[in-house]
Write a protein that holds these residues in place. Sequence first.
Motif, mmCIF file in Angstrom:
data_model
loop_
_atom_site.group_PDB
_atom_site.id
_atom_site.type_symbol
_atom_site.label_atom_id
_atom_site.label_comp_id
_atom_site.label_asym_id
_atom_site.label_seq_id
_atom_site.Cartn_x
_atom_site.Cartn_y
_atom_site.Cartn_z
ATOM 1 N N ASN A 1 11.147 -15.733 3.645
ATOM 2 C CA ASN A 1 10.686 -14.592 4.434
ATOM 3 C C ASN A 1 10.674 -13.276 3.648
ATOM 4 O OD1 ASN A 1 10.269 -16.150 6.753
ATOM 5 N ND2 ASN A 1 12.473 -16.100 7.176
ATOM 6 N N ALA A 2 10.765 -13.375 2.324
ATOM 7 C CA ALA A 2 10.826 -12.154 1.514
ATOM 8 C C ALA A 2 9.508 -11.381 1.588
ATOM 9 C CB ALA A 2 11.148 -12.500 0.064
ATOM 10 N N ILE A 3 8.389 -12.090 1.641
ATOM 11 C CA ILE A 3 7.085 -11.425 1.729
ATOM 12 C C ILE A 3 6.512 -11.667 3.119
ATOM 13 C CG2 ILE A 3 4.766 -11.256 0.750
ATOM 14 C CD1 ILE A 3 5.910 -12.537 -1.802
ATOM 15 N N PRO A 4 6.379 -10.593 3.917
ATOM 16 C CA PRO A 4 5.837 -10.798 5.263
ATOM 17 C C PRO A 4 4.338 -11.136 5.214
ATOM 18 C CG PRO A 4 6.349 -8.477 4.897
ATOM 19 C CD PRO A 4 6.686 -9.188 3.641
ATOM 20 N N VAL A 5 3.936 -12.105 6.039
ATOM 21 C CA VAL A 5 2.524 -12.478 6.154
ATOM 22 C C VAL A 5 2.156 -12.417 7.624
ATOM 23 C CG1 VAL A 5 0.814 -14.289 5.736
ATOM 24 C CG2 VAL A 5 2.753 -14.044 4.180
ATOM 25 N N ALA A 6 1.082 -11.658 7.929
ATOM 26 C CA ALA A 6 0.647 -11.559 9.320
ATOM 27 C C ALA A 6 0.263 -12.939 9.831
ATOM 28 C CB ALA A 6 -0.544 -10.605 9.431
ATOM 29 N N ARG A 7 0.579 -13.177 11.092
ATOM 30 C CA ARG A 7 0.353 -14.510 11.649
ATOM 31 C C ARG A 7 -1.107 -14.940 11.536
ATOM 32 N NH1 ARG A 7 1.762 -18.570 15.074
ATOM 33 N NH2 ARG A 7 0.014 -19.275 16.319
ATOM 34 N N ALA B 1 -13.236 -22.258 0.169
ATOM 35 C CA ALA B 1 -11.969 -22.625 0.809
ATOM 36 C C ALA B 1 -10.819 -22.467 -0.172
ATOM 37 C CB ALA B 1 -12.040 -24.056 1.337
ATOM 38 N N LYS B 2 -11.057 -22.935 -1.412
ATOM 39 C CA LYS B 2 -9.989 -22.870 -2.416
ATOM 40 C C LYS B 2 -9.669 -21.430 -2.808
ATOM 41 C CE LYS B 2 -9.076 -27.131 -2.594
ATOM 42 N NZ LYS B 2 -7.905 -27.483 -1.777
ATOM 43 N N ALA B 3 -10.698 -20.557 -2.782
ATOM 44 C CA ALA B 3 -10.435 -19.143 -3.075
ATOM 45 C C ALA B 3 -9.788 -18.466 -1.868
ATOM 46 C CB ALA B 3 -11.738 -18.435 -3.441
ATOM 47 N N ALA B 4 -10.278 -18.813 -0.656
ATOM 48 C CA ALA B 4 -9.831 -18.106 0.546
ATOM 49 C C ALA B 4 -8.347 -18.313 0.834
ATOM 50 C CB ALA B 4 -10.652 -18.559 1.758
ATOM 51 N N HIS B 5 -7.844 -19.525 0.637
ATOM 52 C CA HIS B 5 -6.455 -19.757 1.054
ATOM 53 C C HIS B 5 -5.478 -18.964 0.194
ATOM 54 C CE1 HIS B 5 -4.516 -22.827 -1.693
ATOM 55 N NE2 HIS B 5 -5.755 -22.941 -2.088
ATOM 56 N N LEU B 6 -5.927 -18.584 -1.009
ATOM 57 C CA LEU B 6 -5.086 -17.711 -1.833
ATOM 58 C C LEU B 6 -5.416 -16.234 -1.591
ATOM 59 C CD1 LEU B 6 -5.252 -19.761 -5.147
ATOM 60 C CD2 LEU B 6 -3.378 -19.687 -3.497
ATOM 61 N N ASN B 7 -6.724 -15.938 -1.415
ATOM 62 C CA ASN B 7 -7.131 -14.541 -1.246
ATOM 63 C C ASN B 7 -6.644 -13.940 0.067
ATOM 64 O OD1 ASN B 7 -8.406 -14.561 -3.697
ATOM 65 N ND2 ASN B 7 -10.456 -14.872 -2.870
ATOM 66 N N LEU B 8 -6.280 -14.794 1.010
ATOM 67 C CA LEU B 8 -5.808 -14.287 2.301
ATOM 68 C C LEU B 8 -4.325 -13.927 2.276
ATOM 69 C CD1 LEU B 8 -7.733 -16.793 4.583
ATOM 70 C CD2 LEU B 8 -7.779 -14.313 4.898
ATOM 71 N N LEU B 9 -3.621 -14.398 1.267
ATOM 72 C CA LEU B 9 -2.166 -14.217 1.251
ATOM 73 C C LEU B 9 -1.745 -13.152 0.238
ATOM 74 C CD1 LEU B 9 -1.115 -17.973 1.421
ATOM 75 C CD2 LEU B 9 -1.086 -16.287 3.273
ATOM 76 N N PRO B 10 -0.611 -12.497 0.480
ATOM 77 C CA PRO B 10 -0.146 -11.465 -0.461
ATOM 78 C C PRO B 10 0.020 -12.007 -1.878
ATOM 79 C CG PRO B 10 1.263 -11.537 1.501
ATOM 80 C CD PRO B 10 0.284 -12.657 1.632
ATOM 81 N N GLN B 11 0.473 -13.250 -1.987
ATOM 82 C CA GLN B 11 0.708 -13.836 -3.304
ATOM 83 C C GLN B 11 -0.582 -13.988 -4.108
ATOM 84 O OE1 GLN B 11 1.854 -14.891 -0.424
ATOM 85 N NE2 GLN B 11 3.977 -15.594 -0.555
#
Lengths: 225, 247
Positions: free
Chosen positions: B140-146, B179-189
């Motif tokens: 839970n160190a990096i918050p991610v919006a639901r 899809a492969k770009a989006a699942h990473l581009n949507l997250l802070p990491q």
Amino acid sequence: MSRVYSLYSTSVGKKFTMAVSGAIFVLFVIVHMFGNLKVYLGPEAFNHYAEGLRGFGEPFLGHEWFLWAFRAGLIAALLIHVLAAWQTSRQSWAARGHKYRKRDNLVFHYASRTMRWGGVALFLFIVYHILHLTTGTLHPDFVPGDAYHNFVTGFRSVPVVVIYSVAMIALGLHLYHGTWSAFQTMGVDGPRINRWREPIALGVALIVVLVNLSFPVAVYTGIIH
Amino acid sequence: MRLKLHVWRQASPSDRGGFATYEAEASEHMSFLEMLDVVNEELESKGQEPIAFDSDCREGICGTCGMVINGRPHGPWKRTTVCQLHMREYSDGDEIWIEPWRADGFPIQKDLIVDRSAFDRIVAAGGYISVRTGSAPEANAIPVAREKAEKAMDAAACIGCGACVAACPNASAMLFTSAKAAHLNLLPQGQPERHGRVLNMILTMEAEQFGTCTNHGACENACPKEIKIEVIAMLNRDYLRALLKAG
């Protein structure tokens, strides 16, 4: 310049230029349709409007300067649109050297499958349309300067009405998929806007086609004469 | 039930290939691949070459299997890979055409097996994040919006089976790449490498001989994991942003 080049170097960028040039045409056909509605106001209003297009921007601009700049813009957009369509189509044709024996189309709607031949049909129609009602080359009774007369007499021929009607169907399909597609390609996407992309595309296509088709019908039934 | 199968047979990548017709006996309780297993046992008992096809988990999660059945990637069932298609779909006397994924980006190796390493190269070009390895970070160190987490999970459901390319009238790989770009581009990491990821993945996709996206939507309808083409719109937007930033 290097940014423009790297944009255009990929199919994603080519599609973006197609979307932008296509959006110009979407706006154009809407304005074109609105202008033509003046035919219902009678010969004087319509000819006045037609003449107004030539004199737009005067006295700051010379006679027909704006008109020719406008035409140059449309031709440039057309060249970009067709070039990008040709290049991306070739890339796609090359990407499936061996076709399926059995094919079940899983596409969202029929219109997307008409874009290539529909685009060619529209191009031929535009050439005909210019020779018919702009230059009068293919018009049997063309009177320069009397746009209303040319409009009404032009639609008194059955083959001409058939050509225009078929072209409007091609235009409707192209507009429907093209408008929807432009949103998608330009990345105009989100939970709220997505609800409107389909209705906007359908609305633009239906309104433009129905209003444009009303003109030959109105001439044919004698509502405008 | 008795079935008539028309199966694409191709001995090697350079072989011309062609359809061969087989009679198959199947029970409605079999899966589609079990039906082919039985056909293969019979072929082997007669000393003939069995039909080569890919499969691994046979529970619809690994992305290894895939063939075009009567014109549909993974067959007629929605949200289903071919290993989860069952023979109760068919009835006695049915004729079934079975073909491999057809795309120049997926060269046929043998019969129904295609080489999907182009997908690996697209992922290698940017479908990763760079992190210091070590013990697992605190969850839970990096918050991610639901909402973002849900969308990222939807995109990450891609199993890389290639049905999107197989279904696309243009043989385009945009749904997979997006899809492969989006699942990473949507997250802070995924943010630090976002622009480079998008540019490199698109350039690699272009180099792999796939076609261009014309927004037909066939990919979304064929995807066994129901990846939506909104990820393609997102990649299109990210591509423009990346170009503006890269200048």
